[in-house]
Design an enzyme around this catalytic site. Structure first.
Site, PDB file in Angstrom:
ATOM      1  N   LYS A   1      17.035  -5.441  42.409  1.00  0.00           N
ATOM      2  CA  LYS A   1      16.326  -5.203  43.678  1.00  0.00           C
ATOM      3  C   LYS A   1      15.969  -6.538  44.322  1.00  0.00           C
ATOM      4  CE  LYS A   1      14.486  -0.751  42.154  1.00  0.00           C
ATOM      5  NZ  LYS A   1      13.348   0.038  41.653  1.00  0.00           N
TER       6      LYS A   1
ATOM      7  N   GLN B   1       7.338  -0.944  39.834  1.00  0.00           N
ATOM      8  CA  GLN B   1       8.399  -0.301  39.064  1.00  0.00           C
ATOM      9  C   GLN B   1       7.796   0.689  38.057  1.00  0.00           C
ATOM     10  OE1 GLN B   1      11.641  -0.601  39.649  1.00  0.00           O
ATOM     11  NE2 GLN B   1      12.339   0.620  37.934  1.00  0.00           N
TER      12      GLN B   1
ATOM     13  N   ASP C   1       8.796   2.939  48.356  1.00  0.00           N
ATOM     14  CA  ASP C   1       9.315   3.887  47.370  1.00  0.00           C
ATOM     15  C   ASP C   1       9.173   5.326  47.850  1.00  0.00           C
ATOM     16  OD1 ASP C   1      10.532   3.035  44.997  1.00  0.00           O
ATOM     17  OD2 ASP C   1       8.628   2.307  44.177  1.00  0.00           O
TER      18      ASP C   1
HETATM   19  N1  GUN Z   1      11.906   3.870  38.246  1.00  0.00           N
HETATM   20  C1  GUN Z   1      13.057   4.587  38.337  1.00  0.00           C
HETATM   21  N2  GUN Z   1      13.422   4.718  39.629  1.00  0.00           N
HETATM   22  C2  GUN Z   1      12.497   4.076  40.359  1.00  0.00           C
HETATM   23  C3  GUN Z   1      12.341   3.870  41.759  1.00  0.00           C
HETATM   24  O1  GUN Z   1      13.114   4.311  42.610  1.00  0.00           O
HETATM   25  N3  GUN Z   1      11.254   3.145  42.118  1.00  0.00           N
HETATM   26  C4  GUN Z   1      10.358   2.665  41.217  1.00  0.00           C
HETATM   27  N4  GUN Z   1       9.308   1.994  41.670  1.00  0.00           N
HETATM   28  N5  GUN Z   1      10.474   2.845  39.916  1.00  0.00           N
HETATM   29  C5  GUN Z   1      11.542   3.550  39.500  1.00  0.00           C
END
Ligand code: GUN
Length: 284
Positions: free
Chosen positions: A53, A97, A120
């Site tokens: 990311k 995350q 998110d």
């Molecule tokens: N863990 C698994 N997928 C995601 C996501 O799309 N965003 C975040 N913040 N954590 C995750």
């Protein structure tokens, strides 16, 4: 023989589009979108996702600020950092995350993020806006699924869409997104009776259960569009989706591979959400 939906290629195109827009903003207004990425603990899979990311952010010309916190971090300290990012004008998107360590209340952290910076789409405000049919920020993975369908020319209106998995991150928001596009939606889960009977009705089948190769050939209708959100590591080290690809591919009209299907789209949608958040907050 199915047409393979190339998520890498589609995501690359979107990232380039976003990068061009960010460059234009920088040249014309001297400002760039900023994303704060917060990772608590040292889960290896999360470290890989977060690294991807951040790299994508930098490649698009965004500001990326990384916070790696130890697994013993107290909830109140994480909440303080989130609040600091809420108030930082250089930061337009905040991503914490998941999963978080067990002693931290995930919902408290999600609710602490300013909904305008919630790239998110997990905040109850953003989930509520989606439920209402007037979305602001939408969760990246289901948004990536929608984008794959659209960019592959797959019609959604009036289709029978079946989702296997009811998570807050994928299954539930995806059901709402498909419903907004006038699909008839069914959400299956561990208590669903005759799972194969239900999945067998799908024109569009989305597997998001997190169970390796659980969707077998006999559970899929001839000509169905099959989207695989699963990422599972087998004991022998192989990475597979929730779909038994070699069985399902001959029956499907379109199918996404793992890896190289939905995964890269999640990151592209995070960039898009961050750019949208930036525009909302700056009026740029
Ligand atoms: N863990 C698994 N997928 C995601 C996501 O799309 N965003 C975040 N913040 N954590 C995750």
């Amino acid at each position: 023989m199915a047409s393979i939906i190339d998520g890498n290629k589609i995501a690359k195109g979107i990232r380039e589009e976003i990068g061009a827009q960010a460059l234009k903003l920088k040249q014309e207004k001297g400002i760039v979108p900023g994303l704060a990425v917060i990772l608590v603990g040292d889960d290896p899979a999360s470290q890989i996702y977060v690294g991807r990311k951040e790299r994508a952010c930098e490649e698009a010309g965004f500001l990326s600020r990384h916070f790696g916190l130890p697994s013993q971090t107290q909830e109140k300290d994480l909440l303080r950092l989130v609040d600091e990012m809420n108030r930082d004008p250089a930061i337009h998107g905040i991503l914490v995350q998941l999963p978080l360590p067990g002693h931290i209340r995930t919902e408290a952290v999600i609710e602490a993020v300013d909904p305008r910076k919630d790239v998110d789409g997990f905040h109850p405000y953003n989930m509520g806006r989606l439920l209402e049919g007037n979305p602001l920020h939408r969760a990246c993975t289901p948004l990536g699924v929608m984008e794959l369908l659209d960019r592959s020319g797959i019609p959604i209106e009036g289709k029978e869409a079946v989702i296997v998995g009811r998570s807050n991150i994928v299954g539930k928001p995806l059901a709402l997104m498909l419903l907004l596009r006038h699909a008839t939606i069914t959400v299956c889960h561990t208590r669903t009776r005759d799972l194969g009977g239900v999945t067998g009705r799908a024109d569009i089948l989305v597997a998001a259960a997190g169970k390796a190769e659980m969707i077998r050939g006999d559970m899929v209708k001839e000509g169905a569009v099959v989207v695989d959100v699963g990422v599972n590591r087998l004991p022998d080290g192989r990475l597979v989706g929730d779909v038994a690809f070699s069985e399902v591919e001959p029956k499907a009209s379109h199918i996404t591979p793992v890896p190289g299907g939905v995964g890269p789209m999640t990151i592209a949608m995070l960039l898009r959400n961050t750019l949208n958040a930036f525009r909302l907050q700056t009026g740029a």
